[in-house]
Design a protein around this motif. Structure first.
Motif, mmCIF file in Angstrom:
data_model
loop_
_atom_site.group_PDB
_atom_site.id
_atom_site.type_symbol
_atom_site.label_atom_id
_atom_site.label_comp_id
_atom_site.label_asym_id
_atom_site.label_seq_id
_atom_site.Cartn_x
_atom_site.Cartn_y
_atom_site.Cartn_z
ATOM 1 N N ILE A 195 6.930 11.857 3.683
ATOM 2 C CA ILE A 195 7.948 11.680 4.473
ATOM 3 C C ILE A 195 8.106 12.592 5.617
ATOM 4 O O ILE A 195 8.036 13.905 5.327
ATOM 5 N N ILE A 196 8.100 12.063 6.731
ATOM 6 C CA ILE A 196 8.033 13.137 7.897
ATOM 7 C C ILE A 196 9.401 12.898 8.679
ATOM 8 O O ILE A 196 9.771 11.757 8.824
ATOM 9 N N VAL A 197 10.113 13.942 8.970
ATOM 10 C CA VAL A 197 11.538 13.966 9.775
ATOM 11 C C VAL A 197 11.417 14.548 11.111
ATOM 12 O O VAL A 197 10.695 15.728 11.067
ATOM 13 N N ASN A 198 11.731 13.971 12.060
ATOM 14 C CA ASN A 198 11.631 14.542 13.490
ATOM 15 C C ASN A 198 13.077 14.611 13.949
ATOM 16 O O ASN A 198 13.650 13.455 14.064
ATOM 17 N N THR A 244 13.757 24.185 12.337
ATOM 18 C CA THR A 244 12.177 24.582 12.535
ATOM 19 C C THR A 244 11.617 25.295 14.001
ATOM 20 O O THR A 244 10.573 25.640 13.944
ATOM 21 N N GLY A 245 12.454 24.972 14.783
ATOM 22 C CA GLY A 245 11.900 25.326 16.235
ATOM 23 C C GLY A 245 10.976 24.691 16.688
ATOM 24 O O GLY A 245 10.595 24.747 18.154
ATOM 25 N N LYS A 301 0.857 -1.297 0.152
ATOM 26 C CA LYS A 301 0.023 -0.051 0.094
ATOM 27 C C LYS A 301 0.838 1.454 -0.030
ATOM 28 O O LYS A 301 2.019 1.184 0.257
ATOM 29 N N PRO A 302 0.371 2.283 -0.394
ATOM 30 C CA PRO A 302 1.022 3.746 -0.216
ATOM 31 C C PRO A 302 1.678 3.853 1.388
ATOM 32 O O PRO A 302 0.910 3.390 2.381
ATOM 33 N N ILE A 303 2.742 4.563 1.684
ATOM 34 C CA ILE A 303 3.265 4.400 2.995
ATOM 35 C C ILE A 303 3.504 6.048 3.164
ATOM 36 O O ILE A 303 3.957 6.607 2.613
ATOM 37 N N ILE A 304 3.443 6.170 4.399
ATOM 38 C CA ILE A 304 4.032 7.340 5.113
ATOM 39 C C ILE A 304 5.347 7.144 5.745
ATOM 40 O O ILE A 304 5.175 6.132 6.522
ATOM 41 N N LEU A 305 6.242 7.494 5.661
ATOM 42 C CA LEU A 305 7.517 7.159 6.050
ATOM 43 C C LEU A 305 7.972 8.454 7.101
ATOM 44 O O LEU A 305 8.225 9.426 6.900
ATOM 45 N N ALA A 306 8.070 7.856 8.373
ATOM 46 C CA ALA A 306 8.715 8.973 9.612
ATOM 47 C C ALA A 306 10.037 8.212 9.975
ATOM 48 O O ALA A 306 10.419 7.279 10.386
ATOM 49 N N LEU A 307 10.901 9.423 10.139
ATOM 50 C CA LEU A 307 12.343 9.208 10.210
ATOM 51 C C LEU A 307 12.590 10.029 11.500
ATOM 52 O O LEU A 307 12.434 11.341 11.446
ATOM 53 N N SER A 308 13.082 9.510 12.406
ATOM 54 C CA SER A 308 13.783 10.306 13.657
ATOM 55 C C SER A 308 14.935 10.060 14.311
ATOM 56 O O SER A 308 15.195 8.863 14.344
ATOM 57 N N ALA A 309 15.628 11.121 14.707
ATOM 58 C CA ALA A 309 16.901 11.018 15.378
ATOM 59 C C ALA A 309 17.132 12.349 16.085
ATOM 60 O O ALA A 309 16.614 13.432 15.995
ATOM 61 N N TYR A 310 18.077 12.152 17.334
ATOM 62 C CA TYR A 310 18.346 13.288 18.204
ATOM 63 C C TYR A 310 19.430 14.021 17.394
ATOM 64 O O TYR A 310 19.404 15.418 17.238
ATOM 65 N N GLU A 311 20.391 13.288 17.129
ATOM 66 C CA GLU A 311 21.761 13.923 16.521
ATOM 67 C C GLU A 311 21.327 14.339 14.850
ATOM 68 O O GLU A 311 20.536 13.599 14.348
ATOM 69 N N VAL A 330 15.214 10.921 -3.135
ATOM 70 C CA VAL A 330 13.877 11.026 -3.869
ATOM 71 C C VAL A 330 13.393 12.185 -4.177
ATOM 72 O O VAL A 330 13.987 13.223 -3.642
ATOM 73 N N SER A 331 12.608 12.164 -5.111
ATOM 74 C CA SER A 331 11.854 13.667 -5.444
ATOM 75 C C SER A 331 10.510 13.602 -5.750
ATOM 76 O O SER A 331 10.022 12.511 -6.146
ATOM 77 N N GLY A 332 9.897 14.667 -5.703
ATOM 78 C CA GLY A 332 8.484 14.627 -5.883
ATOM 79 C C GLY A 332 7.661 14.208 -4.839
ATOM 80 O O GLY A 332 6.372 13.935 -5.081
ATOM 81 N N ILE A 333 8.204 13.914 -3.623
ATOM 82 C CA ILE A 333 7.713 13.326 -2.372
ATOM 83 C C ILE A 333 7.539 14.704 -1.312
ATOM 84 O O ILE A 333 8.576 15.119 -1.050
ATOM 85 N N PRO A 334 6.265 14.873 -0.943
ATOM 86 C CA PRO A 334 6.275 15.744 0.107
ATOM 87 C C PRO A 334 7.009 15.609 1.336
ATOM 88 O O PRO A 334 6.947 14.517 1.851
ATOM 89 N N ILE A 335 7.748 16.499 2.067
ATOM 90 C CA ILE A 335 8.658 16.078 2.996
ATOM 91 C C ILE A 335 8.337 17.139 4.114
ATOM 92 O O ILE A 335 8.423 18.228 3.892
ATOM 93 N N GLU A 336 8.013 16.742 5.369
ATOM 94 C CA GLU A 336 7.708 17.578 6.277
ATOM 95 C C GLU A 336 8.732 17.483 7.436
ATOM 96 O O GLU A 336 9.179 16.221 7.903
ATOM 97 N N GLU A 337 9.333 18.571 7.839
ATOM 98 C CA GLU A 337 10.742 18.672 8.743
ATOM 99 C C GLU A 337 10.103 19.285 10.006
ATOM 100 O O GLU A 337 9.829 20.297 10.095
#
Length: 347
Positions: free
Chosen positions: A271-274, A297-298, A244-254, A284-291
């Motif tokens: 893609i969501i990065v935290n 971003t504060g 299925k289509p996926i939402i990919l969330a990536l998280s790191a402190y450093e 990748v290109s053409g994929i929305p990225i939330e940072e």
């Protein structure tokens, strides 16, 4: 006997884990039924995978097994897990949180084995052979071999080492055929980098919606925090999953540079990065990225989870997971992570 798990008055056949689809080499392995996806899941504290549904049903409904496990509803619910000590062949049953916690603490399992006094009272291979001979002589057994193709019946009997009875009736076969095949998204190819604690952790959740949420979490990609060269703090993420289509969330402190490779047919919706430090995405290109990184971003979405806490419910496991589920109106499909990561695969 531990209060966390109950030892059963039955002993596992030498081929049980192989029959149920487990191919690892850990001494301890547990199985549970995931009702949301109608799939048998195995876990040994390091890896999580899918199992053999048919063999699970045959095992649970065996004459020697059913009386011992009937009250735990292992064929329909995921509250209780079956735990195997492959050295002593002892079987245990316990609530999922407790069993998962034990799997992540080998010293506790070692103590459990010592307290249970080894395998002096387990059945011998000769006893199993006698049981098999008795069961195969029953009319019920002959009925089963007429109902199933010979190759399937022989494989089940040879693997489980016991007679299978008449439980695999046409209605059950039809139900199994109608189930949607679920492939575990967790890959054993994940690498928890040099100098790390080799603490790979994973969790499989729900895949019942029209899309999936996959989370990868680490604390860092590199132990050198003096320079912030993201090219030296890269993590490779390969997305092979085509369900299925996926939402990919990536998280790191450093700070981490997430290098994404999407295999043909894989659809990444977002893609969501935290992070606390700066996070970048490439490949990748053409994929929305939330940072969401405090440095850039504060703000950040939640905690920087890199190890799944099996003692907590998934909704309370991580403020990050909770916020991701709420924001995207979707349940977590999988989590994988470690303190220091270098590559992960969603398959």
């Amino acid at each position: 006997m531990s209060n966390l798990v109950q030892r059963l008055e039955i002993t596992a056949h030498p081929q049980l884990e192989k029959s149920l689809g487990y191919r690892g080499d850990s001494r301890w392995v547990a199985w549970r039924w995931e009702p949301d996806i109608d799939q048998l899941i195995s876990s040994d504290g390091k890896t999580v995978g899918t199992g053999n549904n048919m063999a699970w049903l045959v095992f649970l409904q065996h004459d020697l097994v059913d009386p011992a496990l009937q009250e735990y509803n292992l064929g329909e619910g995921d509250r209780y897990w079956l735990l195997l000590d492959s050295e002593t062949r002892n079987l245990y049953v316990g609530e999922g949180k407790a069993v998962q916690s034990l799997l992540e603490q080998p010293e506790s399992l070692g103590l459990l084995a010592c307290l249970d006094g080894g395998n002096a009272d387990r059945q011998t291979g000769e006893t199993w052979q006698q049981t098999l001979s008795q069961l195969t002589a029953k009319p019920a057994f002959r009925h089963l071999t007429n109902a199933l193709p010979f190759g399937i019946a022989a494989a089940l009997i040879g693997a489980l080492g016991v007679g299978t009875g008449v439980w695999v009736v046409p209605a059950v076969q039809q139900k199994l055929a109608e189930k949607t095949t679920f492939i575990s998204p967790i890959s054993s190819a994940a690498n928890c980098g040099f100098g790390g604690s080799d603490d790979f952790s994973a969790y499989i959740g729900s895949s019942s919606g029209n899309k999936e949420l996959h989370v990868i979490g680490v604390y860092e990609a590199n132990a050198d925090h003096k320079n912030r060269d993201l090219s030296k703090s890269a993590i490779e993420v390969k997305v092979e999953r085509r369900n299925k289509p996926i939402i990919l969330a990536l998280s790191a402190y450093e700070p981490v540079q997430w290098n994404i490779t999407a295999e043909p047919g894989a659809v990444i919706e977002k893609i969501i990065v935290n992070g606390y430090q700066n996070q970048t995405v490439s490949g990748v290109s053409g994929i929305p990225i939330e940072e969401h990184s405090y440095e850039e971003t504060g703000d950040y979405l939640g905690d920087f989870i890199y190890k799944w806490d099996a003692t907590a419910e998934s909704s309370n496991n991580s403020s990050l997971v909770t916020k991701l589920e709420q924001r995207n109106r979707i349940s977590l499909t999988s989590f994988q992570g470690c303190y220091r990561g270098t590559n992960f695969t969603i398959k």
